[in-house]
Write a protein that holds these residues in place. Sequence first.
Motif, short mmCIF file in Angstrom:
data_model
loop_
_atom_site.label_atom_id
_atom_site.label_comp_id
_atom_site.label_asym_id
_atom_site.label_seq_id
_atom_site.Cartn_x
_atom_site.Cartn_y
_atom_site.Cartn_z
N LEU A 18 2.04 0.19 -6.90
CA LEU A 18 2.96 -0.70 -6.15
C LEU A 18 3.93 -1.39 -6.92
CD1 LEU A 18 0.27 -2.06 -3.75
CD2 LEU A 18 2.28 -0.61 -3.09
N GLU A 19 3.71 -1.69 -8.22
CA GLU A 19 4.64 -2.29 -9.07
C GLU A 19 5.75 -1.44 -9.29
OE1 GLU A 19 2.37 -3.26 -12.55
OE2 GLU A 19 1.64 -5.00 -11.98
N GLN A 20 5.55 -0.27 -9.60
CA GLN A 20 6.72 0.74 -9.44
C GLN A 20 7.52 0.74 -8.01
OE1 GLN A 20 5.13 4.30 -10.58
NE2 GLN A 20 4.48 3.68 -12.53
N GLN A 21 6.67 0.78 -7.12
CA GLN A 21 7.47 0.80 -5.83
C GLN A 21 8.23 -0.63 -5.54
OE1 GLN A 21 7.56 3.37 -3.48
NE2 GLN A 21 8.99 1.95 -2.31
N ALA A 22 7.66 -1.62 -5.99
CA ALA A 22 8.53 -2.94 -5.87
C ALA A 22 9.88 -2.84 -6.72
CB ALA A 22 7.58 -4.11 -6.34
N SER A 23 9.63 -2.51 -7.59
CA SER A 23 10.85 -2.00 -8.66
C SER A 23 12.17 -1.26 -7.73
CB SER A 23 10.62 -1.52 -9.94
OG SER A 23 11.77 -1.37 -10.83
#
Length: 490
Positions: free
Chosen positions: A414-419
């Motif tokens: 999700l951190e990657q998706q948020a980026s």
Amino acid sequence: MTTDLRNSSTMRVLAFAAAAMVLTSCAWRQQDSGPRAMLQAQDVQLASQIHLASDGWPQARWWTKYHDLGLDELIDKALDGAPSVEVARARLEQARAGVQQAQAMTSMSIAGTAQASYRWSSSQGDVNLGLPVPGLDDIGYETGTRTGSVYSAGLIGRYSFDFWGLEASAVRASIGAENAQLAQSAAVELELATGIASAYFSLQATYAKLKLLQEVKDILNEAVSANRSRKMNGLATQTMIADSEARLQQIERTIALLDTQSQVVQETLRALAGIPASRSLNLIAKPLPMTTPALPRDLSYDLLSRRPDLVALRWYVQASFDQIDVAKAAFYPSFDIKAFLGINHIDLHNIASSTNRQFLLLPGLTLPIFDGGRLNANLKKSRTASDVLITQYNQAVLNAVREVASAATQIQGLEQQASIDARQIQNRQVLVADATARLQRGKISRTETRQARIPLINEKIQQVETQSAYLTTDIALIKALGGGYAMDKP
């Protein structure tokens, strides 16, 4: 003469009991298997590729890190008196009563007694199991029968000697059950708090999406009106109008679904917090908070002592070991003493006379010799119940590690998706700025400029969904790590 015979009879009984104790000190016990192996701290580890930027354990009031007073109020209200919490507390009180009951069994018991008995015999024999009954010899006879009433009152006391630790093991088992229920109460509170937090942020995400979709609806309403006006001037076709109306209806359908969803979540929050329908939730739409999930560098023993459900299971396992000790101690002889102090006579008018006072002391010895396999069956039942608990504990430990790993892995994704969401929004903002510039140069209409915002709004909706999933997973990680619970040292 009668007294001598009775003393002689008593001595014969005691001699027989002593001989039986020498011949067989306990019932025959079948081979008892040892306990199953429990997972140890070194078995509680995460894969090396699972890590987060921050490390640490959740705090006791972990939900305050979101800085949302509305959430704080809901959780505090629920922990103060939600039905599930009340049930858990009642079960804890029940377990504590069980401890008091087990402890009471180790103490001397004294009870008052008063009785009147009518005796009849067809012979002149004294059928009283060798126990003296003062006054009975004074009863007369009529045609070979012996009848009369005997009145007695006094105190009866009993004390059991716990040579083999049966009662002590029973006390330890009840204490283990109490400690397990105490940890189970903490697990109920954690389940409740995480459930409320997840539902609350899901509702806030729905509010945010509804606000964005309402903006899209306004833009499409304007587009439908503009196309109808242009059609009157011959600048638009019916197909263009139908397309814009279809998009508008789709947005309206989505808004209706989200409205329904928000009502369902509100009722879920109401049920979790124990708020009646007559009272308002007083929830205000707020932006989703930013948070930084943390993962301990090493789970090891800490996870076993910080997960209340694992602590509860561990106490249940310990209590099962004590129950096995109870079952084993039942194979050995038991010894107790009973005593009676009071008055006994056939005449109520003179029953208080000092000559009617009576004191009986009855030592008792019980030897389990032949029981039809009851003791062995009870031992096997206790051992099997313990093995089941150990298996459940081992599986719960594996599940706990899996839950931590799953939540941490999802957070990484999700951190990657948020980026990605953030970059997409930046790109869409460039296109909106370009459309605004073209509007200022008179190259496109205001309606077309506003429609250029729809892709940006869609990206913002996606960002809200990612943030909501991020918060939900953060809460799941907090729950998997025990939610700030720390086992009290016994």
